[in-house]
Design a protein around this motif. Structure first.
Motif, PDB file in Angstrom:
ATOM      1  N   PRO A  29       0.809  -1.236   0.000  1.00 53.66           N
ATOM      2  CA  PRO A  29       0.000   0.000   0.000  1.00 53.66           C
ATOM      3  C   PRO A  29       0.834   1.275   0.000  1.00 53.66           C
ATOM      4  CG  PRO A  29      -0.899  -1.583   1.556  1.00 53.66           C
ATOM      5  CD  PRO A  29       0.427  -2.130   1.122  1.00 53.66           C
ATOM      6  N   ALA A  30       2.114   1.175   0.398  1.00 57.01           N
ATOM      7  CA  ALA A  30       2.982   2.346   0.367  1.00 57.01           C
ATOM      8  C   ALA A  30       3.597   2.557  -1.013  1.00 57.01           C
ATOM      9  CB  ALA A  30       4.102   2.198   1.403  1.00 57.01           C
ATOM     10  N   PHE A  31       3.667   1.478  -1.814  1.00 61.37           N
ATOM     11  CA  PHE A  31       4.331   1.594  -3.113  1.00 61.37           C
ATOM     12  C   PHE A  31       3.422   2.133  -4.201  1.00 61.37           C
ATOM     13  CE2 PHE A  31       5.299  -0.255  -7.309  1.00 61.37           C
ATOM     14  CZ  PHE A  31       6.538   0.344  -7.531  1.00 61.37           C
ATOM     15  N   TRP A  32       2.207   1.611  -4.330  1.00 67.96           N
ATOM     16  CA  TRP A  32       1.377   1.958  -5.478  1.00 67.96           C
ATOM     17  C   TRP A  32       1.051   3.442  -5.572  1.00 67.96           C
ATOM     18  CZ3 TRP A  32       2.250  -1.570  -8.665  1.00 67.96           C
ATOM     19  CH2 TRP A  32       2.336  -2.906  -8.273  1.00 67.96           C
ATOM     20  N   PRO A  33       0.880   4.185  -4.464  1.00 66.94           N
ATOM     21  CA  PRO A  33       0.659   5.630  -4.618  1.00 66.94           C
ATOM     22  C   PRO A  33       1.834   6.367  -5.252  1.00 66.94           C
ATOM     23  CG  PRO A  33      -0.109   4.907  -2.463  1.00 66.94           C
ATOM     24  CD  PRO A  33       0.635   3.748  -3.070  1.00 66.94           C
ATOM     25  N   LEU A  34       3.033   5.749  -5.244  1.00 61.17           N
ATOM     26  CA  LEU A  34       4.190   6.386  -5.877  1.00 61.17           C
ATOM     27  C   LEU A  34       4.036   6.462  -7.391  1.00 61.17           C
ATOM     28  CD1 LEU A  34       7.102   4.699  -3.853  1.00 61.17           C
ATOM     29  CD2 LEU A  34       6.094   6.961  -3.493  1.00 61.17           C
ATOM     30  N   LEU A  35       3.080   5.721  -7.936  1.00 61.71           N
ATOM     31  CA  LEU A  35       2.861   5.726  -9.378  1.00 61.71           C
ATOM     32  C   LEU A  35       1.821   6.757  -9.800  1.00 61.71           C
ATOM     33  CD1 LEU A  35       4.288   2.998  -8.778  1.00 61.71           C
ATOM     34  CD2 LEU A  35       3.006   2.014 -10.668  1.00 61.71           C
ATOM     35  N   ASP A  36       1.275   7.496  -8.848  1.00 63.92           N
ATOM     36  CA  ASP A  36       0.351   8.589  -9.197  1.00 63.92           C
ATOM     37  C   ASP A  36       1.070   9.593 -10.096  1.00 63.92           C
ATOM     38  OD1 ASP A  36      -1.620   7.457  -7.676  1.00 63.92           O
ATOM     39  OD2 ASP A  36      -1.289   8.728  -5.927  1.00 63.92           O
ATOM     40  N   PRO A  37       0.358  10.246 -11.016  1.00 61.58           N
ATOM     41  CA  PRO A  37      -1.100  10.270 -11.191  1.00 61.58           C
ATOM     42  C   PRO A  37      -1.639   9.228 -12.166  1.00 61.58           C
ATOM     43  CG  PRO A  37      -0.124  11.923 -12.602  1.00 61.58           C
ATOM     44  CD  PRO A  37       1.023  11.249 -11.883  1.00 61.58           C
ATOM     45  N   ALA A  38      -0.867   8.186 -12.458  1.00 64.04           N
ATOM     46  CA  ALA A  38      -1.395   7.129 -13.319  1.00 64.04           C
ATOM     47  C   ALA A  38      -2.618   6.505 -12.660  1.00 64.04           C
ATOM     48  CB  ALA A  38      -0.324   6.068 -13.558  1.00 64.04           C
ATOM     49  N   GLY A  39      -3.650   6.250 -13.441  1.00 63.44           N
ATOM     50  CA  GLY A  39      -4.863   5.646 -12.913  1.00 63.44           C
ATOM     51  C   GLY A  39      -4.672   4.168 -12.625  1.00 63.44           C
ATOM     52  N   PRO A  40      -5.592   3.556 -11.876  1.00 66.72           N
ATOM     53  CA  PRO A  40      -5.459   2.148 -11.496  1.00 66.72           C
ATOM     54  C   PRO A  40      -5.314   1.199 -12.679  1.00 66.72           C
ATOM     55  CG  PRO A  40      -7.180   3.199 -10.184  1.00 66.72           C
ATOM     56  CD  PRO A  40      -6.762   4.192 -11.227  1.00 66.72           C
ATOM     57  N   VAL A  41      -6.035   1.448 -13.775  1.00 66.10           N
ATOM     58  CA  VAL A  41      -5.967   0.529 -14.917  1.00 66.10           C
ATOM     59  C   VAL A  41      -4.606   0.642 -15.604  1.00 66.10           C
ATOM     60  CG1 VAL A  41      -7.019  -0.147 -17.096  1.00 66.10           C
ATOM     61  CG2 VAL A  41      -8.468   0.661 -15.230  1.00 66.10           C
ATOM     62  N   GLU A  42      -4.087   1.842 -15.735  1.00 67.75           N
ATOM     63  CA  GLU A  42      -2.757   2.007 -16.336  1.00 67.75           C
ATOM     64  C   GLU A  42      -1.688   1.367 -15.456  1.00 67.75           C
ATOM     65  OE1 GLU A  42       0.309   5.421 -18.105  1.00 67.75           O
ATOM     66  OE2 GLU A  42      -1.469   6.034 -16.939  1.00 67.75           O
ATOM     67  N   VAL A  43      -1.803   1.566 -14.150  1.00 64.51           N
ATOM     68  CA  VAL A  43      -0.851   0.946 -13.223  1.00 64.51           C
ATOM     69  C   VAL A  43      -0.913  -0.573 -13.341  1.00 64.51           C
ATOM     70  CG1 VAL A  43      -0.314   0.576 -10.783  1.00 64.51           C
ATOM     71  CG2 VAL A  43      -0.849   2.877 -11.610  1.00 64.51           C
ATOM     72  N   LEU A  44      -2.120  -1.119 -13.387  1.00 63.65           N
ATOM     73  CA  LEU A  44      -2.281  -2.574 -13.530  1.00 63.65           C
ATOM     74  C   LEU A  44      -1.618  -3.063 -14.810  1.00 63.65           C
ATOM     75  CD1 LEU A  44      -3.558  -5.304 -12.765  1.00 63.65           C
ATOM     76  CD2 LEU A  44      -5.636  -4.548 -13.952  1.00 63.65           C
ATOM     77  N   ALA A  45      -1.830  -2.370 -15.912  1.00 65.95           N
ATOM     78  CA  ALA A  45      -1.242  -2.786 -17.183  1.00 65.95           C
ATOM     79  C   ALA A  45       0.281  -2.798 -17.108  1.00 65.95           C
ATOM     80  CB  ALA A  45      -1.716  -1.858 -18.304  1.00 65.95           C
ATOM     81  N   HIS A  46       0.855  -1.758 -16.518  1.00 67.10           N
ATOM     82  CA  HIS A  46       2.322  -1.724 -16.390  1.00 67.10           C
ATOM     83  C   HIS A  46       2.818  -2.810 -15.441  1.00 67.10           C
ATOM     84  CE1 HIS A  46       3.873   1.713 -18.679  1.00 67.10           C
ATOM     85  NE2 HIS A  46       2.668   2.226 -18.534  1.00 67.10           N
TER      86      HIS A  46
END
Length: 311
Positions: A29-46
């Motif tokens: 939960p501390a890592f995924w916010p570092l990928l903002d402002p990418a949306g959840p679907v873009e983050v999932l794809a990457h």
């Protein structure tokens, strides 16, 4: 080897590897916010793309492609189904973090072992023992308490638990090493994810190359962040007993729960505390029952849950 009836000493390296894996998952939960402002679907794809690339490299180094080449058509269908369910699981997890519902995520992973037992009963026609029936009943009561208190069921947590439980059920159908399994799943959904990433970039909707080097690095790191705990867990599984792994498993949702409450400041009304308390009681019953079963049956007869590193 047991001497004079004494229990074998735990492999400290195995315990350390297991703890390291679960600590890494607990910090997700501390890592995924570092990928903002990418949306959840873009983050999932990457996440899917870079995990596929990394695991393909790891499998090449380990010379493990033979396991996938030997897989039958039916085996590949099962791998494809598993890939679909773990994609849903990853997506729900990332979405839950993005809307700061980490406590619900923790609830889902606390309930995962109990959902696995339920699926075993419903799908595999396994006969649960009395302790498992009691644990399932208490967990069901917990869902009712949380649902009544919040006005709706904890859909996010239930979706995580159900998708991970079905994923585990499918994983039991195909005998593949963890590295080959995750690589195969990546090969199924990876091309779709890559096509989506390229579409976002071509239409100017993607964030990958538009926010500087740090953002690129974080997106690429989604692969190693996903794969490393899995590799640590796989190494630990070869060194320590299943019951020890099962106990360490609760480190991950506990860290997520604490993150949600202490860092995110997510609301915990009385009904949710009562619901979580019931889940913890159910897990205590389940764990004690697992330990007792291990004393009666050899470790090889007990099938472990799938690697949580796939979360």
């Amino acid at each position: 080897m047991t001497v004079g009836g004494a229990a074998p000493e735990l492999d400290r390296r195995g315990v350390g590897l297991g703890i390291a894996a679960h600590l890494a998952w607990g910090l997700f939960p501390a890592f995924w916010p570092l990928l903002d402002p990418a949306g959840p679907v873009e983050v999932l794809a990457h996440r899917i793309v870079w995990t596929m690339v990394l695991m393909a490299g790891v499998l090449t180094l380990l010379r493990g492609w033979g396991a996938l080449r030997a897989l039958s058509g039916r085996g590949w269908l099962t791998v494809a189904a598993a890939a679909a369910f773990i994609t849903v699981n990853w997506g729900v997890f990332i979405y839950g973090v993005s809307i700061e519902r980490v406590v619900d995520i923790a609830l889902g992973y606390y309930m995962s072992p109990l959902v696995s037992v339920l699926l075993g009963v419903l799908v595999l026609r396994e006969r649960p023992d009395r302790a498992q029936v009691v644990a399932l009943g208490i967990a069901a009561l917990a869902v009712v308490v949380i649902s009544v208190g919040s006005g709706s069921p904890p859909w996010l947590g239930l979706a995580l638990a159900a998708s991970f439980g079905v994923y585990g059920l499918l994983k039991k159908k195909v005998a593949l090493p963890a590295t080959a399994s995750l690589t195969g799943e990546g090969l199924v959904v990876g091309p779709v994810a890559l096509a989506f990433v390229l579409f976002l970039q071509a239409t100017g909707q993607g964030t990958f190359t538009s926010l500087g080097g740090f953002h690129v690095a974080m997106m690429v790191l989604a692969g190693p962040v996903t794969a490393l705990p899995l590799l640590l867990y796989g190494a630990a599984a070869r060194l320590i007993p299943l019951t020890t792994l099962g106990t360490l498993m609760y480190l991950t949702p506990t860290m997520q729960f604490l993150w949600g409450v202490l860092v995110n400041g997510e609301a915990m009304p009385v009904s949710r505390w009562v619901g979580f308390g019931l889940v913890w009681i159910a897990l205590a019953i389940f764990t004690v029952d697992l330990v007792r079963a291990t004393r009666v049956r050899p470790e090889r007869e007990l099938v472990p849950t799938p690697e949580p590193g796939t979360r």
